[in-house]
Scaffold this active site. Sequence first.
Site, PDB file in Angstrom:
ATOM      1  N   HIS A  92       0.811  -1.213   0.000  1.00 47.16           N
ATOM      2  CA  HIS A  92       0.000   0.000   0.000  1.00 47.16           C
ATOM      3  C   HIS A  92       0.843   1.262   0.000  1.00 47.16           C
ATOM      4  CE1 HIS A  92      -3.452  -2.479   1.891  1.00 47.16           C
ATOM      5  NE2 HIS A  92      -3.247  -2.737   0.630  1.00 47.16           N
ATOM      6  N   CYS A 114       2.728  -3.391 -24.132  1.00 48.04           N
ATOM      7  CA  CYS A 114       2.426  -2.608 -22.931  1.00 48.04           C
ATOM      8  C   CYS A 114       3.173  -3.084 -21.696  1.00 48.04           C
ATOM      9  CB  CYS A 114       0.927  -2.585 -22.656  1.00 48.04           C
ATOM     10  SG  CYS A 114       0.229  -4.207 -22.377  1.00 48.04           S
TER      11      CYS A 114
END
Length: 762
Positions: free
Chosen positions: A376, A689
């Site tokens: 996080h 990508c």
Amino acid sequence: MTAKAGTAAPAPAGSRRLLRQLRDIMAGSGTAQARLDRIVRTIAAEMVAEVCSCYIMRPGEILELFATEGLKAAAVHVTRLRVGEGLVGEIAARRRPLALADARAHPNFAYRPETGEEAYSALMGVPLLRGERVLGVLVVQNKAQRQYHDEEIEALETIAMVVAELAASGELVSPDDLRQATGALLPARLEGVRFNPGVAVGTVVLHRRSSAVRTVVAEDPGAEQDRLSAAVTAMQADLDAMFAATELAAGGEHRDVLETYRMFAADQGWLRRIDEAIRSGLTAEAAVERVRIDSRLRMEQVRDPYLRERLADIEDLADRLLRYLTAPGSAQGRLAQQLPKDAVVIARTMGPAELLDYDRSRLKALVLEEGSPTAHVAIIARALDIPVVGRVAGVLSQAEPDDPIVVDAENAQVFLRPAQRTIAQVEDSLRARAARSETLSSLRGLPAKTRDGTAISLQINAGLLVDLDHLDETAADGIGLYRTEIHFMVRSSFPSVAAQTNLYRRILAKAGARPVVFRLLDAGGDKRLPYWADMQEENPALGWRALRVALDRPALMRQQMRALIEAADGGPLTILLPMVAEVAEFDAARSIMQRELDREARLGRPLPCPLRVGAMLEVPSLAFQLPALISRCDFLAIGSNDLSQFLFAADRGNPHVANRFDTLSPPFLSFLRRVVRHCEAAGRAVSVCGEMASHPLEAMALVGIGVRTLSMTPSAVLPVKAMVRSLDLTAVEPYLASLLDLPDRSLRERLRNFAVDRGVEL
Ligand code: PEP
Ligand code: MG
């Protein structure tokens, strides 16, 4: 740790009495050595042990016997053990308690005749910890063979906190010796993993040491409980205010991270354990610290990354709560310390809210001893554009507050106490980077065309709403890859259809006329969903992930489709299917999507128009069904990260093999060229990508084999555009073709030389 987690010792009057006695000794008269002598005598008597010894860390990773009750007095200041040597050395090296019924039978038992310890069987020892550092080891021994209980180990750990205060005071050994004993003073270069690119020169701020516990033993447990509950209430209220006020308040995904954190702040199990520690005789802050050490030790043993992160959140909360207890009223307990203006924060791990505590204008970089790029805190750091190097082993034990430091996240390295020359060099290159970025930004409005006039579409990869701001900054053509799983990863439960719709709508609104390729949920592998407990796999990269999950759990995919269709509201919609391994999977996914489209049509809702569906080419098997695939899909997107890990059979997350094979190699480029040629012949769009597209040299090779659409990390768009604008296709295409049959491991050097010779900007 050996003690059962979560079952703090009951509050025996004996343990409280011992703590009080120790406090009186600490506050009493006499030299530090005399006080330590009294301390070991008191512990031996109270714990009914024949021996109590205290070893203190000396420079050179040596543990010296400083005081003993029970061993021969002549051994004091004579017996020395290296860290890792003998049982005492093992306790220091592992930073964990050890309890043995018969120490002499242990293979690591190191016999020292001067101590006379052969007379004792049982041994229990704990490290003296201060922050992350081991300052020494406290040991008790008994003649008889006996098992020490978990409660006794916990009691000794609590006592060790008091003794650690004395060891850290600089009275037993000089502050300089202490510094040298527990950390190096020399320059050091440490390697880690790049979590977020960038370079910074700054001053070390140790995240953990902002709140040293001064008073360990409580006068009145009742008063400590009151202090605790006042601090918890204040902390919870401030967290609410902070999350509402932060500059990230508007970003949908960040909020999920923060909400989860807030949930932990009210965790009853955690608060109960602190309360129990207070009842055993500790002050509120010492009790919080005690439980924090406990969860850190548990964390070291947990392998599951999700659980580790949860424990890290708890650890961070403990730090926050400590600040409320040690400096009440100081800026609502937020970081009271004065940050240098070029702070580089070093932490073991960090919760997302912790990072937001630091003044953004003074925070230059973050270094973590642990963590993962998907942690996080890394997600938040990326959103704030702070360079982060993670998994830097040993950085916490080597760095000192105020040390100069260079963080080179580009190359995943950190220089501690670098020579002035190194700093000057880095500052030079930072200046050059700044100048280059100015030149680059002048490219914003110019087309991405090669010198001979071929247009290359440059797009960005995104996963957070804030990433969309980069569309304007870079003038990219669109979002070539929107990783929808990030939204799923940062939450504590599955997002509802409404939450998804809302997010996708905002993305489309922010992108405006620029196309967005939404990749359907690519969970699993290294992208764990916190609430998805059953994803433990032997080989996660090869396991139940991405489209495999979607095909087995069609409801998930249908819900995501529903949200996307609703968000598109009759406008264009582009969907990308992750990790398709065979055409049959593409067909199966397409028919699940069709069921959702039919449902929406039945309900009279507008269907997306045009709807384009593409497949990611990440699994080599799919490349052997190209004609069938191309006739079914609207476009192909090559995920070079996964494709290279599968083609070379090299785990992209394993540092031993991740860089072993080069994507700029004949096999990989030949493979890509074959795919690109098929697509070209069929008039089917194809893009790359993966990470590869984000590096100008790799991007040059991709363009050289025929790729015309590249999707990359936003910071790469302008450097890649500079490369494209300086490239002559008529030269690079035949050059690459001439290289692909070579037996070389890598074409990197040749391509670099080609670029330099031809004036291609890299
Ligand atoms: C890839 O595999 O190259 C890719 C773009 O997907 P991700 O990195 O999200 O797995
Ligand atoms: Mg992938």
